[in-house]
Enzyme design. Structure first.
Site, PDB file in Angstrom:
ATOM      1  N   GLU A 171      38.531  38.517  65.542  1.00  0.00           N
ATOM      2  CA  GLU A 171      37.491  38.400  66.558  1.00  0.00           C
ATOM      3  C   GLU A 171      36.182  38.978  66.038  1.00  0.00           C
ATOM      4  O   GLU A 171      36.161  40.008  65.369  1.00  0.00           O
ATOM      5  CB  GLU A 171      37.915  39.133  67.829  1.00  0.00           C
ATOM      6  CG  GLU A 171      39.199  38.563  68.387  1.00  0.00           C
ATOM      7  CD  GLU A 171      39.408  38.865  69.864  1.00  0.00           C
ATOM      8  OE1 GLU A 171      38.490  39.377  70.513  1.00  0.00           O
ATOM      9  OE2 GLU A 171      40.511  38.544  70.346  1.00  0.00           O
ATOM     10  N   CYS A 222      45.271  53.673  68.890  1.00  0.00           N
ATOM     11  CA  CYS A 222      44.651  54.512  69.916  1.00  0.00           C
ATOM     12  C   CYS A 222      45.106  53.987  71.275  1.00  0.00           C
ATOM     13  O   CYS A 222      45.156  52.778  71.501  1.00  0.00           O
ATOM     14  CB  CYS A 222      43.125  54.482  69.795  1.00  0.00           C
ATOM     15  SG  CYS A 222      42.585  55.119  68.205  1.00  0.00           S
ATOM     16  N   CYS A 262      45.091  46.570  63.834  1.00  0.00           N
ATOM     17  CA  CYS A 262      44.729  47.954  63.502  1.00  0.00           C
ATOM     18  C   CYS A 262      45.967  48.825  63.560  1.00  0.00           C
ATOM     19  O   CYS A 262      46.817  48.642  64.432  1.00  0.00           O
ATOM     20  CB  CYS A 262      43.685  48.470  64.497  1.00  0.00           C
ATOM     21  SG  CYS A 262      43.033  50.099  64.069  1.00  0.00           S
ATOM     22  N   ASN A 310      36.324  50.185  79.023  1.00  0.00           N
ATOM     23  CA  ASN A 310      36.526  48.786  79.411  1.00  0.00           C
ATOM     24  C   ASN A 310      38.025  48.567  79.572  1.00  0.00           C
ATOM     25  O   ASN A 310      38.760  48.641  78.584  1.00  0.00           O
ATOM     26  CB  ASN A 310      35.982  47.843  78.330  1.00  0.00           C
ATOM     27  CG  ASN A 310      34.522  48.127  78.062  1.00  0.00           C
ATOM     28  OD1 ASN A 310      33.734  48.236  78.987  1.00  0.00           O
ATOM     29  ND2 ASN A 310      34.162  48.286  76.803  1.00  0.00           N
ATOM     30  N   CYS A 366      29.167  42.382  65.955  1.00  0.00           N
ATOM     31  CA  CYS A 366      30.252  43.354  65.893  1.00  0.00           C
ATOM     32  C   CYS A 366      31.340  42.731  65.028  1.00  0.00           C
ATOM     33  O   CYS A 366      31.926  41.713  65.403  1.00  0.00           O
ATOM     34  CB  CYS A 366      30.730  43.617  67.318  1.00  0.00           C
ATOM     35  SG  CYS A 366      32.113  44.729  67.398  1.00  0.00           S
ATOM     36  N   SER A 400      31.860  52.441  62.157  1.00  0.00           N
ATOM     37  CA  SER A 400      32.473  53.297  63.174  1.00  0.00           C
ATOM     38  C   SER A 400      33.888  53.649  62.736  1.00  0.00           C
ATOM     39  O   SER A 400      34.651  52.777  62.330  1.00  0.00           O
ATOM     40  CB  SER A 400      32.503  52.535  64.502  1.00  0.00           C
ATOM     41  OG  SER A 400      33.155  53.284  65.484  1.00  0.00           O
ATOM     42  N   SER A 446      34.313  58.235  66.164  1.00  0.00           N
ATOM     43  CA  SER A 446      34.907  58.129  67.500  1.00  0.00           C
ATOM     44  C   SER A 446      35.614  59.433  67.832  1.00  0.00           C
ATOM     45  O   SER A 446      36.652  59.745  67.255  1.00  0.00           O
ATOM     46  CB  SER A 446      35.907  56.963  67.523  1.00  0.00           C
ATOM     47  OG  SER A 446      35.226  55.752  67.378  1.00  0.00           O
ATOM     48  N   LEU A 447      35.057  60.171  68.764  1.00  0.00           N
ATOM     49  CA  LEU A 447      35.579  61.500  69.094  1.00  0.00           C
ATOM     50  C   LEU A 447      36.501  61.425  70.316  1.00  0.00           C
ATOM     51  O   LEU A 447      37.654  61.827  70.261  1.00  0.00           O
ATOM     52  CB  LEU A 447      34.385  62.422  69.359  1.00  0.00           C
ATOM     53  CG  LEU A 447      34.530  63.895  69.097  1.00  0.00           C
ATOM     54  CD1 LEU A 447      35.070  64.191  67.712  1.00  0.00           C
ATOM     55  CD2 LEU A 447      33.169  64.573  69.281  1.00  0.00           C
ATOM     56  N   HIS A 448      35.964  60.982  71.434  1.00  0.00           N
ATOM     57  CA  HIS A 448      36.701  60.700  72.677  1.00  0.00           C
ATOM     58  C   HIS A 448      37.300  61.901  73.385  1.00  0.00           C
ATOM     59  O   HIS A 448      37.853  61.756  74.480  1.00  0.00           O
ATOM     60  CB  HIS A 448      37.830  59.678  72.465  1.00  0.00           C
ATOM     61  CG  HIS A 448      37.394  58.430  71.798  1.00  0.00           C
ATOM     62  ND1 HIS A 448      36.203  57.801  72.075  1.00  0.00           N
ATOM     63  CD2 HIS A 448      37.983  57.678  70.824  1.00  0.00           C
ATOM     64  CE1 HIS A 448      36.090  56.724  71.323  1.00  0.00           C
ATOM     65  NE2 HIS A 448      37.133  56.635  70.550  1.00  0.00           N
ATOM     66  N   GLY A 458      40.094  46.862  63.804  1.00  0.00           N
ATOM     67  CA  GLY A 458      40.410  47.562  62.555  1.00  0.00           C
ATOM     68  C   GLY A 458      39.712  48.884  62.367  1.00  0.00           C
ATOM     69  O   GLY A 458      38.786  49.244  63.098  1.00  0.00           O
ATOM     70  N   GLU A 459      40.194  49.633  61.369  1.00  0.00           N
ATOM     71  CA  GLU A 459      39.633  50.942  61.019  1.00  0.00           C
ATOM     72  C   GLU A 459      38.948  50.790  59.659  1.00  0.00           C
ATOM     73  O   GLU A 459      39.624  50.726  58.617  1.00  0.00           O
ATOM     74  CB  GLU A 459      40.767  51.981  60.990  1.00  0.00           C
ATOM     75  CG  GLU A 459      40.387  53.320  60.408  1.00  0.00           C
ATOM     76  CD  GLU A 459      39.061  53.873  60.922  1.00  0.00           C
ATOM     77  OE1 GLU A 459      38.860  53.982  62.136  1.00  0.00           O
ATOM     78  OE2 GLU A 459      38.207  54.197  60.073  1.00  0.00           O
ATOM     79  N   CYS A 470      33.799  46.318  73.722  1.00  0.00           N
ATOM     80  CA  CYS A 470      34.446  47.342  72.893  1.00  0.00           C
ATOM     81  C   CYS A 470      35.879  47.561  73.326  1.00  0.00           C
ATOM     82  O   CYS A 470      36.142  47.826  74.503  1.00  0.00           O
ATOM     83  CB  CYS A 470      33.752  48.681  73.127  1.00  0.00           C
ATOM     84  SG  CYS A 470      32.552  49.071  71.924  1.00  0.00           S
ATOM     85  N   CYS A 476      43.058  51.279  73.424  1.00  0.00           N
ATOM     86  CA  CYS A 476      42.387  50.181  72.722  1.00  0.00           C
ATOM     87  C   CYS A 476      43.303  48.959  72.587  1.00  0.00           C
ATOM     88  O   CYS A 476      44.458  49.087  72.170  1.00  0.00           O
ATOM     89  CB  CYS A 476      41.958  50.664  71.340  1.00  0.00           C
ATOM     90  SG  CYS A 476      41.190  49.380  70.339  1.00  0.00           S
TER      91      CYS A 476
HETATM   92  N1  SAH Z   1      38.377  51.987  64.359  1.00  0.00           N
HETATM   93  C1  SAH Z   1      36.976  52.214  64.598  1.00  0.00           C
HETATM   94  C2  SAH Z   1      36.305  50.996  65.213  1.00  0.00           C
HETATM   95  C3  SAH Z   1      36.916  50.665  66.526  1.00  0.00           C
HETATM   96  S1  SAH Z   1      36.090  50.008  67.893  1.00  0.00           S
HETATM   97  C4  SAH Z   1      36.814  53.404  65.512  1.00  0.00           C
HETATM   98  O1  SAH Z   1      37.795  53.874  66.065  1.00  0.00           O
HETATM   99  O2  SAH Z   1      35.698  53.894  65.643  1.00  0.00           O
HETATM  100  C5  SAH Z   1      34.647  50.834  68.255  1.00  0.00           C
HETATM  101  C6  SAH Z   1      34.668  51.799  69.440  1.00  0.00           C
HETATM  102  O3  SAH Z   1      35.177  51.234  70.662  1.00  0.00           O
HETATM  103  C7  SAH Z   1      35.524  53.011  69.154  1.00  0.00           C
HETATM  104  O4  SAH Z   1      34.802  54.160  69.489  1.00  0.00           O
HETATM  105  C8  SAH Z   1      36.680  52.793  70.104  1.00  0.00           C
HETATM  106  O5  SAH Z   1      37.339  53.983  70.401  1.00  0.00           O
HETATM  107  C9  SAH Z   1      36.003  52.196  71.287  1.00  0.00           C
HETATM  108  N2  SAH Z   1      36.937  51.585  72.241  1.00  0.00           N
HETATM  109  C10 SAH Z   1      38.179  51.141  71.974  1.00  0.00           C
HETATM  110  N3  SAH Z   1      38.750  50.647  73.079  1.00  0.00           N
HETATM  111  C11 SAH Z   1      37.846  50.779  74.072  1.00  0.00           C
HETATM  112  C12 SAH Z   1      37.849  50.402  75.436  1.00  0.00           C
HETATM  113  N4  SAH Z   1      38.881  49.776  75.982  1.00  0.00           N
HETATM  114  N5  SAH Z   1      36.748  50.689  76.179  1.00  0.00           N
HETATM  115  C13 SAH Z   1      35.672  51.273  75.596  1.00  0.00           C
HETATM  116  N6  SAH Z   1      35.604  51.626  74.305  1.00  0.00           N
HETATM  117  C14 SAH Z   1      36.680  51.379  73.537  1.00  0.00           C
END
Ligand code: SAH
Length: 357
Positions: free
Chosen positions: A110, A134, A130, A306, A123, A207, A230-232, A177-178, A349, A137
């Site tokens: 995608e 997480c 991946c 999302n 994007c 990212s 990506s901290l979260h 992907g990462e 995202c 995701c």
């Molecule tokens: N593997 C990389 C790129 C992934 S996507 C990473 O983890 O950074 C980019 C961003 O979207 C990441 O910060 C990811 O955590 C975030 N993301 C993933 N799922 C999401 C969702 N359902 N809603 C909002 N952000 C999301």
């Protein structure tokens, strides 16, 4: 047996590499293309033409390069350029376009194109699927299939550029992907997007969820792009609940590498923080996050979650989002809220997946 040539130099110039074994041309720099045209017995200036037709005109087949002599075009018609096919395309009301692209082995990835008046952001995916898994995701739910190759990354940008009929200004590695697990392709793809496709280095963003040692490696490579981490979560406990790999790569070690990155590159980095209602968006989380980032040269991007069907996390309401942002601002953290584009087309995202449900 003895009649089979053992070294390429024993073959006539135009038969040295069978077309099927030839590496796709997309991703090659001008000097690499110069070498290639010379191997084909052609004058060196043809490389400049080839470069222009690959990266500006976006040809899918070398037989379409009308400035090349007909006889040579026939000879090289089967040399792979490395372009994908658009398998499916959907447009969201906000004009974001999601593409499913089919690769040469049939795999689907995608890619998303996000236009505004001034920008066209793509994007891109860096892997098929991946492995990071997480919890919130969609991509992580379908597992890992394979790494993307250089041309498969560059192709995504050229495909969106051709489909929109305008120049791509920004690229974010925030698709499937990462990227730090596929640096072998991601670093040359970044170089190519910058030098061959012509996208400014600062308009390219990688990212990552953080892979031990790789942020340090990027700092040493003097990465020609912006880094987003990506901290979260503001503490180890919460972070490892969301991100399985965080168990083996604690927050403290990640932050130490990020600090070194800023010191070595003198570049500010971004932190992404997906806001999950009640889970990581409480006032105490904001306070902890501000403490974690104290004195750090960075910018925080809050991404309201999302939703995806597989998990019960919820997107916070506007009031909670605003409060979290304010709590950080009061503590002098530079922060923005990023509302994902393309939500209605499942193109936002974290909503990208290999298989379509
Ligand atoms: N593997 C990389 C790129 C992934 S996507 C990473 O983890 O950074 C980019 C961003 O979207 C990441 O910060 C990811 O955590 C975030 N993301 C993933 N799922 C999401 C969702 N359902 N809603 C909002 N952000 C999301």
């Amino acid at each position: 047996m003895s009649s089979i040539p053992t070294s390429p130099s024993q073959l006539p110039a135009n038969q040295q590499t069978p077309a099927s074994a030839q590496k796709p041309l997309l991703g090659m720099s001008l000097p690499q293309l110069q070498e290639w045209v010379q191997q084909q017995g052609q004058p060196i200036y043809r490389a400049q033409q080839l470069h222009q037709w690959l990266y500006e005109k976006g040809v899918h087949s070398l037989s379409d390069i009308t400035v090349f002599p007909k006889s040579w075009r026939a000879e090289i018609a089967d040399v792979p350029v490395g372009r994908s096919q658009i398998f499916h395309r959907s447009v969201a009301p906000d004009k974001t376009v999601k593409y499913l692209l089919q690769l040469e082995d049939g795999q689907i990835i995608e890619t998303v194109g996000m236009p505004t008046e001034k920008r066209l952001t793509v994007c891109v995916s860096s892997q098929v699927g991946c492995a990071m898994a997480c919890d919130f995701c969609a991509t992580g739910k379908s597992g890992f299939q394979r790494h993307l190759k250089i041309h498969e990354i560059v192709d995504q940008v050229l495909t969106v550029q051709a489909d929109f009929g305008r120049r791509v200004s920004h690229v974010v590695f925030m698709g499937m992907g990462e990227p730090l697990l596929n640096l072998e392709a991601v670093l040359p793809a970044v170089r190519c997007l910058n030098q061959d496709v012509g996208i400014a280095a600062r308009s390219l963003t990688i990212s990552t969820v953080g892979i031990r040692g790789r942020i340090r490696q990027l700092a040493q490579e003097k990465l020609q792009a912006t880094l987003a981490v990506s901290l979260h979560a503001p503490n180890q406990q919460l972070r490892q609940e969301l991100i399985p790999s965080a168990k083996h790569y604690p927050l403290e070690a990640l932050m130490q590498e990020c600090r070194e990155y800023v010191q070595t590159t003198k570049r500010r980095l971004s932190f992404e923080y997906t806001l999950l209602a009640e889970y990581n968006d409480r006032p105490e989380h904001a306070a902890q996050l501000a403490r974690l980032l104290r004195g750090f040269q960075c910018h925080v991007n809050l991404i309201p979650y999302n939703p995806i069907p597989e998990v019960a996390y919820k997107r916070p309401d506007q009031q909670r989002i605003d409060r979290f942002q304010q709590a950080l601002q009061e503590r002098h953290v530079a922060v923005s809220v990023r509302y994902s584009r393309g939500l209605e087309a499942d193109a936002a995202c974290g909503q990208l997946r290999t298989r379509q449900s």
